[in-house]
Design a protein around this motif. Sequence first.
Motif, PDB file in Angstrom:
ATOM      1  N   ASN A  43      -5.751  -8.385  -8.387  1.00 39.86           N
ATOM      2  CA  ASN A  43      -5.957  -9.806  -8.174  1.00 39.86           C
ATOM      3  C   ASN A  43      -4.686 -10.356  -7.525  1.00 39.86           C
ATOM      4  OD1 ASN A  43      -6.758 -12.423  -8.270  1.00 39.86           O
ATOM      5  ND2 ASN A  43      -6.449 -12.676 -10.463  1.00 39.86           N
ATOM      6  N   LEU A  44      -4.723 -10.587  -6.203  1.00 34.18           N
ATOM      7  CA  LEU A  44      -3.533 -10.977  -5.450  1.00 34.18           C
ATOM      8  C   LEU A  44      -3.257 -12.466  -5.581  1.00 34.18           C
ATOM      9  CD1 LEU A  44      -4.246  -8.965  -2.195  1.00 34.18           C
ATOM     10  CD2 LEU A  44      -2.562  -8.420  -3.945  1.00 34.18           C
ATOM     11  N   PRO A  45      -1.975 -12.867  -5.562  1.00 34.75           N
ATOM     12  CA  PRO A  45      -1.655 -14.300  -5.521  1.00 34.75           C
ATOM     13  C   PRO A  45      -2.059 -14.874  -4.171  1.00 34.75           C
ATOM     14  CG  PRO A  45       0.332 -12.978  -5.351  1.00 34.75           C
ATOM     15  CD  PRO A  45      -0.794 -12.030  -5.611  1.00 34.75           C
ATOM     16  N   LYS A  46      -2.262 -16.167  -4.109  1.00 31.55           N
ATOM     17  CA  LYS A  46      -2.738 -16.811  -2.887  1.00 31.55           C
ATOM     18  C   LYS A  46      -1.564 -17.335  -2.067  1.00 31.55           C
ATOM     19  CE  LYS A  46      -6.865 -16.219  -4.416  1.00 31.55           C
ATOM     20  NZ  LYS A  46      -7.161 -14.849  -4.490  1.00 31.55           N
ATOM     21  N   ALA A  47      -1.698 -17.256  -0.738  1.00 26.95           N
ATOM     22  CA  ALA A  47      -0.703 -17.791   0.187  1.00 26.95           C
ATOM     23  C   ALA A  47      -1.414 -18.369   1.391  1.00 26.95           C
ATOM     24  CB  ALA A  47       0.265 -16.693   0.622  1.00 26.95           C
ATOM     25  N   GLN A  57       0.502   5.101   9.004  1.00 30.88           N
ATOM     26  CA  GLN A  57       1.615   5.675   8.265  1.00 30.88           C
ATOM     27  C   GLN A  57       2.206   4.692   7.253  1.00 30.88           C
ATOM     28  OE1 GLN A  57       1.653   4.868  11.456  1.00 30.88           O
ATOM     29  NE2 GLN A  57       3.530   3.848  12.015  1.00 30.88           N
ATOM     30  N   THR A  58       1.591   3.554   7.077  1.00 29.28           N
ATOM     31  CA  THR A  58       2.074   2.558   6.135  1.00 29.28           C
ATOM     32  C   THR A  58       1.939   3.069   4.702  1.00 29.28           C
ATOM     33  OG1 THR A  58       1.456   0.762   7.606  1.00 29.28           O
ATOM     34  CG2 THR A  58       1.769   0.202   5.299  1.00 29.28           C
ATOM     35  N   LYS A  59       2.984   2.891   3.918  1.00 33.98           N
ATOM     36  CA  LYS A  59       2.946   3.236   2.498  1.00 33.98           C
ATOM     37  C   LYS A  59       2.639   1.966   1.707  1.00 33.98           C
ATOM     38  CE  LYS A  59       3.767   7.565   2.586  1.00 33.98           C
ATOM     39  NZ  LYS A  59       2.710   8.465   2.210  1.00 33.98           N
ATOM     40  N   ALA A  60       1.654   2.058   0.826  1.00 34.61           N
ATOM     41  CA  ALA A  60       1.251   0.914   0.006  1.00 34.61           C
ATOM     42  C   ALA A  60       1.741   1.124  -1.423  1.00 34.61           C
ATOM     43  CB  ALA A  60      -0.258   0.756   0.027  1.00 34.61           C
ATOM     44  N   ILE A  61       2.560   0.203  -1.894  1.00 35.13           N
ATOM     45  CA  ILE A  61       3.039   0.227  -3.284  1.00 35.13           C
ATOM     46  C   ILE A  61       2.333  -0.911  -4.010  1.00 35.13           C
ATOM     47  CG2 ILE A  61       5.027   0.021  -4.801  1.00 35.13           C
ATOM     48  CD1 ILE A  61       6.751   0.973  -2.418  1.00 35.13           C
ATOM     49  N   THR A  62       1.639  -0.570  -5.081  1.00 29.76           N
ATOM     50  CA  THR A  62       0.874  -1.554  -5.841  1.00 29.76           C
ATOM     51  C   THR A  62       1.406  -1.626  -7.261  1.00 29.76           C
ATOM     52  OG1 THR A  62      -1.073  -0.953  -4.536  1.00 29.76           O
ATOM     53  CG2 THR A  62      -1.452  -2.241  -6.533  1.00 29.76           C
ATOM     54  N   VAL A  63       1.584  -2.855  -7.757  1.00 29.33           N
ATOM     55  CA  VAL A  63       1.972  -3.067  -9.152  1.00 29.33           C
ATOM     56  C   VAL A  63       0.784  -3.741  -9.832  1.00 29.33           C
ATOM     57  CG1 VAL A  63       3.639  -4.107 -10.715  1.00 29.33           C
ATOM     58  CG2 VAL A  63       4.383  -3.354  -8.450  1.00 29.33           C
ATOM     59  N   SER A  64       0.174  -3.036 -10.791  1.00 33.81           N
ATOM     60  CA  SER A  64      -1.024  -3.566 -11.457  1.00 33.81           C
ATOM     61  C   SER A  64      -0.635  -4.624 -12.482  1.00 33.81           C
ATOM     62  CB  SER A  64      -1.798  -2.431 -12.127  1.00 33.81           C
ATOM     63  OG  SER A  64      -1.078  -1.956 -13.241  1.00 33.81           O
ATOM     64  N   ASP A  65      -1.641  -5.265 -13.068  1.00 34.29           N
ATOM     65  CA  ASP A  65      -1.379  -6.312 -14.055  1.00 34.29           C
ATOM     66  C   ASP A  65      -0.738  -5.770 -15.326  1.00 34.29           C
ATOM     67  OD1 ASP A  65      -3.656  -4.960 -14.793  1.00 34.29           O
ATOM     68  OD2 ASP A  65      -4.768  -6.746 -15.396  1.00 34.29           O
ATOM     69  N   SER A 103      -1.407 -10.927  -9.548  1.00 31.67           N
ATOM     70  CA  SER A 103      -0.863 -12.266  -9.808  1.00 31.67           C
ATOM     71  C   SER A 103      -0.426 -12.442 -11.263  1.00 31.67           C
ATOM     72  CB  SER A 103      -1.889 -13.341  -9.445  1.00 31.67           C
ATOM     73  OG  SER A 103      -3.069 -13.181 -10.206  1.00 31.67           O
ATOM     74  N   ASN A 104      -0.873 -11.569 -12.162  1.00 31.46           N
ATOM     75  CA  ASN A 104      -0.494 -11.661 -13.567  1.00 31.46           C
ATOM     76  C   ASN A 104       0.640 -10.712 -13.947  1.00 31.46           C
ATOM     77  OD1 ASN A 104      -2.518 -13.567 -14.085  1.00 31.46           O
ATOM     78  ND2 ASN A 104      -4.031 -11.962 -14.334  1.00 31.46           N
ATOM     79  N   VAL A 105       1.191  -9.969 -12.984  1.00 35.63           N
ATOM     80  CA  VAL A 105       2.223  -8.986 -13.278  1.00 35.63           C
ATOM     81  C   VAL A 105       3.549  -9.689 -13.577  1.00 35.63           C
ATOM     82  CG1 VAL A 105       3.086  -8.626 -10.939  1.00 35.63           C
ATOM     83  CG2 VAL A 105       3.120  -6.743 -12.542  1.00 35.63           C
ATOM     84  N   THR A 129      -0.679 -10.751   0.198  1.00 31.13           N
ATOM     85  CA  THR A 129      -1.216 -11.858  -0.580  1.00 31.13           C
ATOM     86  C   THR A 129      -2.687 -12.014  -0.254  1.00 31.13           C
ATOM     87  OG1 THR A 129      -0.655 -13.446   1.137  1.00 31.13           O
ATOM     88  CG2 THR A 129       0.982 -13.099  -0.590  1.00 31.13           C
ATOM     89  N   GLY A 130      -3.393 -12.730  -1.110  1.00 30.57           N
ATOM     90  CA  GLY A 130      -4.802 -13.014  -0.846  1.00 30.57           C
ATOM     91  C   GLY A 130      -4.927 -14.271  -0.013  1.00 30.57           C
ATOM     92  N   LYS A 131      -6.150 -14.565   0.430  1.00 27.51           N
ATOM     93  CA  LYS A 131      -6.388 -15.776   1.191  1.00 27.51           C
ATOM     94  C   LYS A 131      -6.405 -16.969   0.258  1.00 27.51           C
ATOM     95  CE  LYS A 131      -8.971 -13.465   4.767  1.00 27.51           C
ATOM     96  NZ  LYS A 131     -10.267 -13.222   5.362  1.00 27.51           N
TER      97      LYS A 131
END
Length: 134
Positions: A43-47, A57-65, A103-105, A129-131
């Motif tokens: 759940n991404l924060p809004k911007a 070749q992009t590396k995606a780092i994700t931090v979950s809630d 968004s809750n992390v 970010t999310g829309k």
Amino acid sequence: MRAHDEDKPYDDINITPMLDLAYVLLVIFIIMTTAAVQGIKVNLPKASASVSLAKPQTKAITVSDTGQVFLDAFPVTMGELEQRLREQKALSPDFPVIVKGDSNVQYQKVVDVLDLLRRLELTQVGLVTGKQAS
């Protein structure tokens, strides 16, 4: 005899078809550049606006809630993340990295990831970010 008005050559340029083509190309470009990046759904924060760094070749780092860190959909510890990013940097020194945080992390977890990227001197970093809700 007088020449008819419709037989008269045009003295101005009609740019409407050219603008139509430009708008179609713009829409195609926007659709093609907004490809989804692999990773975990959070759940991404809004911007209001964001820039996409999505490349193969992009590396995606994700931090979950829950605070769990993922590298391209695989769970990793901070030590493993550093090791894998160092290996990738040895292969291609200037690869882009995107960071997605729920968004809750806890903000500290995202700051820890950004600090790691700074220490590794990775300069192409984007925050996803999310829309913004209308």
